[in-house]
Design a protein around this motif. Structure first.
Motif, PDB file in Angstrom:
ATOM      1  N   GLY A 167      72.403  37.042  82.800  1.00  0.00           N
ATOM      2  CA  GLY A 167      72.361  36.286  81.367  1.00  0.00           C
ATOM      3  C   GLY A 167      72.356  37.518  80.187  1.00  0.00           C
ATOM      4  N   LEU A 168      72.382  38.855  80.884  1.00  0.00           N
ATOM      5  CA  LEU A 168      72.429  39.872  79.765  1.00  0.00           C
ATOM      6  C   LEU A 168      73.757  40.467  78.953  1.00  0.00           C
ATOM      7  CD1 LEU A 168      68.781  41.282  81.641  1.00  0.00           C
ATOM      8  CD2 LEU A 168      69.225  40.094  79.001  1.00  0.00           C
ATOM      9  N   SER A 169      73.711  41.542  78.487  1.00  0.00           N
ATOM     10  CA  SER A 169      74.809  42.039  78.512  1.00  0.00           C
ATOM     11  C   SER A 169      74.374  43.534  78.683  1.00  0.00           C
ATOM     12  CB  SER A 169      74.627  42.531  76.985  1.00  0.00           C
ATOM     13  OG  SER A 169      73.971  42.668  76.421  1.00  0.00           O
ATOM     14  N   LEU A 170      75.797  44.224  79.089  1.00  0.00           N
ATOM     15  CA  LEU A 170      75.357  45.310  80.126  1.00  0.00           C
ATOM     16  C   LEU A 170      74.728  46.339  80.167  1.00  0.00           C
ATOM     17  CD1 LEU A 170      76.894  46.744  82.450  1.00  0.00           C
ATOM     18  CD2 LEU A 170      78.327  48.468  81.349  1.00  0.00           C
ATOM     19  N   SER A 171      74.654  46.711  78.778  1.00  0.00           N
ATOM     20  CA  SER A 171      73.732  47.996  78.315  1.00  0.00           C
ATOM     21  C   SER A 171      72.478  47.623  78.212  1.00  0.00           C
ATOM     22  CB  SER A 171      73.991  48.540  77.021  1.00  0.00           C
ATOM     23  OG  SER A 171      75.031  49.186  76.868  1.00  0.00           O
ATOM     24  N   PRO A 172      71.622  46.360  78.135  1.00  0.00           N
ATOM     25  CA  PRO A 172      70.360  45.714  78.852  1.00  0.00           C
ATOM     26  C   PRO A 172      70.281  45.664  79.988  1.00  0.00           C
ATOM     27  CG  PRO A 172      71.802  44.685  76.604  1.00  0.00           C
ATOM     28  CD  PRO A 172      72.533  44.992  76.940  1.00  0.00           C
ATOM     29  N   CYS A 173      71.061  45.415  80.530  1.00  0.00           N
ATOM     30  CA  CYS A 173      70.714  45.077  81.765  1.00  0.00           C
ATOM     31  C   CYS A 173      70.738  46.336  82.729  1.00  0.00           C
ATOM     32  CB  CYS A 173      71.886  44.548  82.646  1.00  0.00           C
ATOM     33  SG  CYS A 173      71.910  44.205  84.298  1.00  0.00           S
ATOM     34  N   TRP A 174      71.560  46.875  82.532  1.00  0.00           N
ATOM     35  CA  TRP A 174      71.328  49.380  82.962  1.00  0.00           C
ATOM     36  C   TRP A 174      69.767  49.403  82.363  1.00  0.00           C
ATOM     37  CZ3 TRP A 174      70.603  53.826  80.825  1.00  0.00           C
ATOM     38  CH2 TRP A 174      71.021  54.715  80.729  1.00  0.00           C
ATOM     39  N   ARG A 175      69.703  49.611  81.174  1.00  0.00           N
ATOM     40  CA  ARG A 175      67.943  49.558  80.388  1.00  0.00           C
ATOM     41  C   ARG A 175      67.074  49.367  81.382  1.00  0.00           C
ATOM     42  NH1 ARG A 175      71.401  49.789  75.570  1.00  0.00           N
ATOM     43  NH2 ARG A 175      69.931  47.870  74.991  1.00  0.00           N
ATOM     44  N   ARG A 176      66.814  47.818  82.201  1.00  0.00           N
ATOM     45  CA  ARG A 176      65.805  47.128  82.677  1.00  0.00           C
ATOM     46  C   ARG A 176      65.853  47.771  84.185  1.00  0.00           C
ATOM     47  NH1 ARG A 176      63.103  42.717  80.956  1.00  0.00           N
ATOM     48  NH2 ARG A 176      63.545  41.915  78.770  1.00  0.00           N
ATOM     49  N   ILE A 177      66.515  48.192  83.924  1.00  0.00           N
ATOM     50  CA  ILE A 177      67.208  48.524  85.719  1.00  0.00           C
ATOM     51  C   ILE A 177      66.548  50.025  85.804  1.00  0.00           C
ATOM     52  CG2 ILE A 177      68.991  49.481  88.164  1.00  0.00           C
ATOM     53  CD1 ILE A 177      70.143  46.882  87.274  1.00  0.00           C
ATOM     54  N   LYS A 178      67.079  50.703  84.862  1.00  0.00           N
ATOM     55  CA  LYS A 178      66.504  52.191  84.713  1.00  0.00           C
ATOM     56  C   LYS A 178      64.841  52.087  84.519  1.00  0.00           C
ATOM     57  CE  LYS A 178      67.702  56.330  82.465  1.00  0.00           C
ATOM     58  NZ  LYS A 178      66.615  57.126  81.057  1.00  0.00           N
ATOM     59  N   ARG A 179      64.437  51.374  83.729  1.00  0.00           N
ATOM     60  CA  ARG A 179      63.368  51.204  83.830  1.00  0.00           C
ATOM     61  C   ARG A 179      62.389  51.263  85.396  1.00  0.00           C
ATOM     62  NH1 ARG A 179      60.802  46.636  79.200  1.00  0.00           N
ATOM     63  NH2 ARG A 179      62.343  45.621  81.082  1.00  0.00           N
ATOM     64  N   LEU A 180      63.314  49.636  85.503  1.00  0.00           N
ATOM     65  CA  LEU A 180      62.351  49.597  86.498  1.00  0.00           C
ATOM     66  C   LEU A 180      62.305  50.818  87.601  1.00  0.00           C
ATOM     67  CD1 LEU A 180      63.851  45.776  86.866  1.00  0.00           C
ATOM     68  CD2 LEU A 180      61.339  46.671  86.797  1.00  0.00           C
ATOM     69  N   ARG A 181      63.444  51.449  87.682  1.00  0.00           N
ATOM     70  CA  ARG A 181      63.643  52.505  88.646  1.00  0.00           C
ATOM     71  C   ARG A 181      62.118  53.499  88.035  1.00  0.00           C
ATOM     72  NH1 ARG A 181      69.478  51.971  88.948  1.00  0.00           N
ATOM     73  NH2 ARG A 181      69.498  51.791  91.136  1.00  0.00           N
ATOM     74  N   GLU A 182      62.128  53.666  86.993  1.00  0.00           N
ATOM     75  CA  GLU A 182      60.989  54.727  86.480  1.00  0.00           C
ATOM     76  C   GLU A 182      59.907  54.490  86.417  1.00  0.00           C
ATOM     77  OE1 GLU A 182      63.295  55.521  82.738  1.00  0.00           O
ATOM     78  OE2 GLU A 182      64.474  56.829  82.926  1.00  0.00           O
ATOM     79  N   ALA A 183      59.524  53.208  86.390  1.00  0.00           N
ATOM     80  CA  ALA A 183      58.369  52.820  86.791  1.00  0.00           C
ATOM     81  C   ALA A 183      57.822  52.951  87.492  1.00  0.00           C
ATOM     82  CB  ALA A 183      58.681  51.765  85.875  1.00  0.00           C
ATOM     83  N   GLY A 184      58.744  52.766  88.878  1.00  0.00           N
ATOM     84  CA  GLY A 184      58.606  52.570  90.421  1.00  0.00           C
ATOM     85  C   GLY A 184      58.219  51.292  90.767  1.00  0.00           C
ATOM     86  N   ALA A 185      58.843  50.260  89.777  1.00  0.00           N
ATOM     87  CA  ALA A 185      59.622  49.049  90.575  1.00  0.00           C
ATOM     88  C   ALA A 185      60.433  49.198  91.559  1.00  0.00           C
ATOM     89  CB  ALA A 185      59.140  47.920  90.065  1.00  0.00           C
ATOM     90  N   ILE A 186      61.134  49.815  91.599  1.00  0.00           N
ATOM     91  CA  ILE A 186      62.140  49.763  92.596  1.00  0.00           C
ATOM     92  C   ILE A 186      62.249  50.980  93.068  1.00  0.00           C
ATOM     93  CG2 ILE A 186      64.852  50.028  93.182  1.00  0.00           C
ATOM     94  CD1 ILE A 186      65.262  48.544  90.640  1.00  0.00           C
TER      95      ILE A 186
END
Length: 156
Positions: free
Chosen positions: A34-53
């Motif tokens: 239920g997100l638009s493309l950009s906020p979802c991409w930013r969340r995935i990017k943040r999850l990668r950078e934080a080491g969760a992914i």
């Protein structure tokens, strides 16, 4: 993980989706959570950078590639000196047959999950690699009759 950042429910939904299928497009993930493309991409990017992914992989069916035997080995070392432990851990890291290595409590030191084509291949692995390590005092092997449950997805 960043110190002042925690995973919220939307992040958890994203992680659950990507654990089931890391090949999903960002748009498909966004639509599902239920997100638009950009906020979802930013969340995935943040999850990668934080080491969760930590990475993306392709899971392969062992039987489809001729890996029919899973051995579960308990290993005891000859001693627990730092050099002994380091030598053993370096060795198991280099063996492609070893899928998992856990340092464990109890009467053994390590638990290994080993994947090989058949019993003869396990015997070769055992005698040519595992038992050749001077730091290995003993190995007790068990064999999986069938896999009842298998998942790589964490319960987030």
């Amino acid at each position: 993980m960043e110190k002042n950042w925690s995973i919220d429910e939307t992040d958890r939904r994203i992680l659950r989706l990507l654990q089931r299928d890391s090949g999903l497009s960002v748009q498909a993930v966004a639509d599902t959570v239920g997100l638009s493309l950009s906020p979802c991409w930013r969340r995935i990017k943040r999850l990668r950078e934080a080491g969760a992914i930590t990475g993306q992989v392709t899971l392969v069916d062992p039987k489809a590639v001729g890996i029919a035997l899973t051995a579960l080995a308990n290993v005891s070392l000859s001693d627990h000196q730092d050099a002994t432990v380091a030598a053993f851990e370096r060795a198991v890291e280099s063996w492609p047959e070893v899928l998992e290595v856990h340092a464990v409590t109890g009467d053994r030191d390590y638990f290994l999950r080993i994947a090989v084509p058949d019993m003869e291949a396990y015997e070769r692995f055992l005698s040519a690699k595992l038992l050749k390590e001077p730091c290995v005092a003993s190995v007790t092997s068990r064999f999986s009759l069938r896999r009842v449950k298998y998942t790589t997805a964490l319960p987030v």
